[in-house]
Each structure stands twice: as C-alpha cells, then as structure tokens.
Design an enzyme around this catalytic site. Structure first.
Site, PDB file in Angstrom:
ATOM      1  N   LYS A 173       0.848  -1.197   0.000  1.00 27.22           N
ATOM      2  CA  LYS A 173       0.000   0.000   0.000  1.00 27.22           C
ATOM      3  C   LYS A 173       0.884   1.248   0.000  1.00 27.22           C
ATOM      4  CE  LYS A 173      -2.418   1.713   3.605  1.00 27.22           C
ATOM      5  NZ  LYS A 173      -2.201   3.174   3.565  1.00 27.22           N
ATOM      6  N   HIS A 175     -11.162  12.890  -2.422  1.00 21.52           N
ATOM      7  CA  HIS A 175     -12.359  13.524  -1.838  1.00 21.52           C
ATOM      8  C   HIS A 175     -12.434  14.930  -2.423  1.00 21.52           C
ATOM      9  CE1 HIS A 175     -14.789  14.316   2.140  1.00 21.52           C
ATOM     10  NE2 HIS A 175     -15.429  14.720   1.059  1.00 21.52           N
ATOM     11  N   ASP A 176     -13.250  15.090  -3.488  1.00 26.09           N
ATOM     12  CA  ASP A 176     -13.312  16.376  -4.174  1.00 26.09           C
ATOM     13  C   ASP A 176     -14.638  16.405  -4.942  1.00 26.09           C
ATOM     14  OD1 ASP A 176     -12.538  18.809  -5.565  1.00 26.09           O
ATOM     15  OD2 ASP A 176     -10.456  18.246  -5.199  1.00 26.09           O
ATOM     16  N   ASN A 222     -16.302  15.727 -10.801  1.00 25.33           N
ATOM     17  CA  ASN A 222     -15.517  15.807 -12.032  1.00 25.33           C
ATOM     18  C   ASN A 222     -14.016  15.648 -11.757  1.00 25.33           C
ATOM     19  OD1 ASN A 222     -15.401  16.316 -14.909  1.00 25.33           O
ATOM     20  ND2 ASN A 222     -14.414  18.241 -14.348  1.00 25.33           N
ATOM     21  N   THR A 223     -13.555  16.246 -10.660  1.00 29.25           N
ATOM     22  CA  THR A 223     -12.127  16.160 -10.310  1.00 29.25           C
ATOM     23  C   THR A 223     -11.764  14.737  -9.901  1.00 29.25           C
ATOM     24  OG1 THR A 223     -12.171  18.466  -9.622  1.00 29.25           O
ATOM     25  CG2 THR A 223     -10.357  17.141  -8.780  1.00 29.25           C
ATOM     26  N   GLN A 261      -4.594   4.744  16.211  1.00 29.06           N
ATOM     27  CA  GLN A 261      -5.808   4.029  15.799  1.00 29.06           C
ATOM     28  C   GLN A 261      -6.756   3.921  16.992  1.00 29.06           C
ATOM     29  OE1 GLN A 261      -6.426   3.498  12.812  1.00 29.06           O
ATOM     30  NE2 GLN A 261      -4.666   2.793  11.646  1.00 29.06           N
TER      31      GLN A 261
END
Ligand code: C5P
Length: 251
Positions: free
Chosen positions: A36, A67-68, A71-72, A206
C-alpha cells in the site's frame, strides 16, 4: 507459507521517501500480497513509486483517498488507473453518492480501453476516529451505524467495496453481501505491535482496533498493516507471526 493468508496481507509502506520503502519491500515481497502506497510516499516519490514497488512482485493498493467534486475525482481515478499493477484504489464515501458514481464511471470507461482495472474502495469512517472525534465533525450516533450507512451508499454508487474498522466488518457483510470487498486497517496483534515490540498492545493513533485473527474471523477480505510490521525490531519476523495468525483464523 499459506498462500491464502499471504494474499490477505496488505503492507502499508508508510515511509516519507522511496528509498526506505524499497529497502523493506525488497526483503518482504514474498511475504505480503499487496503493497500500500499512501499520500505521504506518493507525494514525495510520485507515480514512479508505483512502478518500482510493483516490479518487486506484489500488486499495489494506491491509498490516496480522493475527496473532491465529482468531475475532479473522475479525472484522478482515470489517471490512477493508467498506473501499473493497481489492484485497489480508494475515495472517501463522505464525498457523497455523485462523487463515488463519478469514480465508478471512470473505472467503467477504462474497461473499454482494455486496461487492468483496480477494485474501487470507499473509505467509510477513518479507523483513527472515536465517537468524540466523529461528533467533532458532526457525525453523530454509533460508528457502526454510520459506517453501514456509508457502505450501502458506496454499493449503490458502484464501488467494489469499502475500507472500515475491524469492529464493523460483520455489520457491513450483513448489509452488503458476500461479494462486497471489506478492507480493514486498525489491526494490532495481541502482543507487541509497535516500534518497541514488548508485551503490551500498542494502538498508536488508531481508535477502533482488533487483532488479525479477530478481523479474519469477522469476514475481512484484506488486512492493512503498517507499524506493527514496519516499526517492529524485526519486520520479517513480525510479518511471519501475523501471517500465522491469519492462517489460523481462516475458515
Ligand atoms: O500503521 P498502521 O497499521 O496503523 O497503518 C494503517 C494504514 O492504513 C495507514 O497507512 C493508514 O493511512 C491506513 N488507513 C487507516 N484507516 C483508514 C484507511 C486507511 O488507518 N480508514
């Protein structure tokens, strides 16, 4: 080594630059299924990090948590899909139904271009957030309820699965069915699990955690594990012990 267990282990290479990430990845590539890459490493090392790490064998989870506006996000997903070896890619479910639909549309358009497609995941609520932190951003009620609500929304939008805490896996499975992927960070082995090793479980930042065996028994498809391996005095030994724990819990 149990191949089924290995395929479930995602190593979070949370390093500030490519050199230490590659150094560990080279030693450990036969022990983990997926590497990752998070925003820290990607921001410093760029898309070539994906290529260099994929060349070692394991596929890649590109954890950039888009997170936008729709379209972005659609454009970002299209660009990410062109990178080599991507198995998993994520966006925030809190971006909403239309944003996730735009991400799914980018994936579906890439199908026509014959690219190998990653599975799209939606982050539900970060595993670092407890009830007080959630309340601080206006999310009220128990985490499990909100997480299941977001998982249903993600499924409706065409996401392939979600990222959630181990404590919510059973409820998501009940709500979204057996084919919906559930990827689980917030994993802490029952002993050790931090830079110092030691007997006491270390949770770092966490909040909603469980052991590898608990997460597998709950029905998680993949476990994301970072510091319990990367910060251990002997990362190979830590990964080996985690693999054994995963194997022992597999059905
Ligand atoms: O070191 P640790 O095992 O806590 O690493 C967990 C990894 O999973 C980190 O890379 C973190 O960014 C990521 N992650 C998370 N919670 C989420 C989504 C991703 O901890 N909800």
């Amino acid at each position: 080594m149990n191949e089924r267990a290995r395929q479930k282990l995602i190593l979070a290479l949370d390093f500030p630059s490519i050199d230490p990430a590659l150094k560990l990845a080279q030693c450990i590539s036969s022990t983990v299924g997926i590497f990752k890459i998070n925003i820290h490493l990607f921001t410093s090392a760029g898309p070539s990090a994906v290529e260099k790490l994929h060349q070692l064998g394991p596929d890649i989870f590109l954890d950039l948590k888009f997170h936008d506006i729709p379209n972005t996000v659609k454009g970002a997903v299209s660009s990410a899909i062109a990178l080599p070896g991507l198995r998993l890619l994520d966006v925030h479910a809190l971006g909403g139904l239309e944003m996730m639909r735009a991400a799914a549309a980018a994936r579906d358009e890439a199908k026509n271009a014959n690219l190998a497609l990653p599975k799209l995941l939606a982050i539900t609520i970060l595993t670092s957030m407890d009830t007080a932190a959630m309340r601080g951003v206006g999310i009220v009620g128990p985490a499990s309820k909100r997480v299941v609500q977001l998982a249903r929304l993600a499924q409706k939008a065409g996401m392939d699965g979600v990222v959630a805490s181990p404590q919510e896996v059973r409820a998501i499975r009940r709500a979204c069915g057996k084919d919906f992927l559930i990827v689980v960070p917030g994993i802490r082995p029952s002993v050790g699990g931090g830079p110092a090793g030691g007997r006491k479980r270390k949770t770092d930042d966490q909040a909603r955690v469980a052991t590898p065996a608990e997460a597998i028994r709950a029905g998680a498809d993949y476990l994301v594990i970072g510091r319990p391996i990367t910060g251990a005095p002997d990362p190979m030994a830590a990964a080996g012990a985690i693999l054994e724990e995963i194997s022992s819990a597999l059905p």
